[in-house]
Design an enzyme around this catalytic site. Structure first.
Site, short mmCIF file in Angstrom:
data_model
loop_
_atom_site.label_atom_id
_atom_site.label_comp_id
_atom_site.label_asym_id
_atom_site.label_seq_id
_atom_site.Cartn_x
_atom_site.Cartn_y
_atom_site.Cartn_z
N TYR A 199 33.44 21.14 -16.34
CA TYR A 199 32.77 20.29 -17.33
C TYR A 199 31.29 20.24 -17.00
O TYR A 199 30.91 20.07 -15.83
CB TYR A 199 33.36 18.88 -17.29
CG TYR A 199 32.70 17.90 -18.24
CD1 TYR A 199 32.82 18.06 -19.62
CD2 TYR A 199 31.96 16.82 -17.76
CE1 TYR A 199 32.21 17.17 -20.49
CE2 TYR A 199 31.36 15.91 -18.63
CZ TYR A 199 31.49 16.09 -19.99
OH TYR A 199 30.90 15.20 -20.86
N ASP A 227 25.98 23.55 -11.12
CA ASP A 227 26.04 22.19 -11.65
C ASP A 227 26.51 21.28 -10.52
O ASP A 227 27.71 21.18 -10.26
CB ASP A 227 26.98 22.13 -12.86
CG ASP A 227 27.06 20.74 -13.45
OD1 ASP A 227 26.59 19.78 -12.79
OD2 ASP A 227 27.60 20.59 -14.55
N LYS A 235 24.48 11.52 -11.46
CA LYS A 235 25.33 10.60 -10.68
C LYS A 235 24.58 10.03 -9.46
O LYS A 235 23.74 9.17 -9.62
CB LYS A 235 26.65 11.30 -10.34
CG LYS A 235 27.36 11.69 -11.66
CD LYS A 235 28.79 12.13 -11.58
CE LYS A 235 29.35 12.21 -13.00
NZ LYS A 235 29.88 13.49 -13.40
C1 LIG Z 1 29.50 14.01 -14.89
C2 LIG Z 1 29.15 15.45 -14.99
C3 LIG Z 1 28.28 15.94 -15.98
C4 LIG Z 1 27.74 15.07 -17.08
O1 LIG Z 1 26.92 14.06 -16.60
P1 LIG Z 1 26.66 12.77 -17.57
O2 LIG Z 1 25.72 11.95 -16.77
O3 LIG Z 1 28.00 12.16 -17.77
O4 LIG Z 1 26.08 13.28 -18.82
C5 LIG Z 1 27.93 17.27 -15.93
N1 LIG Z 1 28.42 18.08 -14.98
C6 LIG Z 1 29.27 17.66 -14.03
C7 LIG Z 1 29.75 18.61 -12.99
C8 LIG Z 1 29.68 16.34 -14.02
O5 LIG Z 1 30.56 15.93 -13.08
#
Ligand SMILES: *Cc1c(COP(=O)(O)O)cnc(C)c1O
Length: 432
Positions: free
Chosen positions: A152, A247, A275
């Site tokens: 994701y 990511d 995060k």
């Molecule tokens: C949480 C997450 C996102 C999205 O971040 P948001 O702050 O919810 O937009 C993208 N990539 C990874 C790997 C994530 O865990």
């Protein structure tokens, strides 16, 4: 505050609040997973959190393994982080002008994340990945992106795509509203399967701008990279002139102070953060070599902007958080606590003859109820959802707050104590 979780008696106020919220907001929530659709029933409405605990509006106390979906690595409401935010707030909430706090957080990120020489702050992980992909395209002059089934990367159009059953297919949108033409620019490979990446590169090589991966998958449950997988992606990217994009929105400052790239010693070209970098405030970031980042406006021509980007409250929370997680032994302590927990759960499953694959990297872990070794999306999907649903509700009723889906990572924070872990294992024993 009591040190042990209490048994949950009722959630009637949450039920009323949820009914009301559904009249006001789609599904009653502002992010879908919070609505508990995959386990059915009513989510507890949270009124406050402190340390390793959250409390719902019916005054039930839970030991929390969601941690706001990743940011709360220090536990909730760390007094020094709260104080930093309060003191900053008194000077104004947002100026839309350069501030010293932005440079301080930029320096803190650059000092800790090995491959980042320059960084741009945004307001969410979604924005970070969306911008990083634009940068990869601008930098290479190519348009296609390779991503992995089950990874994701936020909700932007061309990343809301996963594979069907066949891995090497063109993407089909996961959501109405995503143009097919956009989804077609996204190619889907299989996590931990270099051959699937190689096949896409052989077919589309000259058009591939970047290979985008969660270096430790966290959004189909926690799935570690197999030895050689990240190294292989690095050399394939080099061979085909594509950028390697990590990511690290979840893994950054989570699996090591320097993220997965430090833990596995593989350097991406662009890193995305979110995060933890905001310490509980809405902050995302992307960064990399100065030469690549020089393409971002206004230094370069790749446009990307934000009214609230780099806002003082987010910078202050992030800065204090990065300072506190840099304490000696912070990560070793976190990891050994998490190991005790995940090993404890593994032992219980073994004793009861329950098929389980328990994965763990640092303070991220997942229990998959399956005989299979989970290495990718397909093997993750073999997890027994009915067993998970029963386990989930029994744990919640025992005062343990887990993510309401079998395909999420659980997080341990610095605030979790041995008493919390013992309580949790007792609840697991009862729930399985
Ligand atoms: C949480 C997450 C996102 C999205 O971040 P948001 O702050 O919810 O937009 C993208 N990539 C990874 C790997 C994530 O865990």
């Amino acid at each position: 505050m009591s040190t042990a979780s209490t048994t949950v008696s009722k959630r009637t106020r949450s039920q009323e609040a949820f009914t009301q919220a559904q009249k006001l907001m789609p599904g009653g929530v502002n992010s879908p997973v919070r609505a508990y659709k995959s386990v059915g029933g009513t989510p507890p409405f949270i009124q406050k959190a402190q340390g390793s605990y959250v409390w719902d509006i019916d005054e039930n106390q839970y030991i929390d393994y969601i941690g706001s979906w990743g940011p709360a690595i220090l536990g909730h409401g760390h007094p020094q982080v709260v104080e930093a935010v309060q003191q900053t707030a008194e000077k104004g909430l947002s100026f839309g002008a350069p501030t010293l706090l932005e440079s301080e957080l930029a320096q803190a990120v650059i000092d800790r994340v090995p491959s980042i020489e320059k960084v741009r702050f945004v307001n969410s992980g979604t924005e970070a990945v969306m911008s990083a992909v634009r940068l990869a395209r601008a930098y290479t002059g190519r348009e296609k992106i390779i991503k992995f089934a089950g990874c994701y990367h936020g909700h932007s159009d061309y990343l809301l795509v996963k594979a069907g059953s066949g891995a090497l297919t063109l993407g089909v949108p996961d959501s109405p509203g995503v143009p097919k033409a956009t989804a077609n620019e996204t190619l889907i490979a299989t996590f931990n399967d270099l051959a699937s990446v190689k096949a896409l590169l052989n077919e589309h090589g000259p058009h591939i701008a970047g290979i985008l991966v969660e270096p430790v998958a966290g959004n189909m449950g926690c799935i570690p990279p197999e030895p050689g997988f990240l190294e292989g992606l690095r050399s394939l990217a080099n061979e085909f002139g594509a950028l390697l994009l990590f990511d690290e929105v979840m893994t950054g400052f989570r699996v090591a102070l320097g993220g997965a790239q430090q833990r596995y010693e593989v350097m991406p070209d662009i890193t995305m953060l979110g995060k933890i970098v905001g310490g509980g405030m809405p902050v995302g970031a992307y960064g990399g070599k100065a030469e690549i980042m020089s393409h971002v406006a206004p230094e370069g021509s790749m446009y990307q902007a934000g009214t609230l980007s780099g806002n003082p409250l987010g910078m202050a929370a992030g800065l204090k958080t990065l300072e506190l997680i840099s304490a000696p032994d912070f990560y070793t302590n976190l990891e050994s606590k998490t190991e005790a927990l995940s090993q404890g759960v593994a032992d219980i499953c073994r004793q009861k003859g329950i098929p389980a694959c328990i994965t763990q990297v640092g303070s991220m872990w997942t229990v998959f109820f399956t005989d299979a070794k989970v290495t990718d999306f397909d093997t993750a999907m073999t997890s027994d959802r009915d067993r998970f649903t029963k386990y989930f509700w029994s744990m919640l009723d025992a005062g343990i707050y887990l993510a309401p889906s079998p395909f999420e990572a659980a997080f341990v924070s610095a605030a979790h104590t041995q008493v919390d872990i013992d309580e949790t294992l007792k609840a697991v024993e009862k729930s399985l």
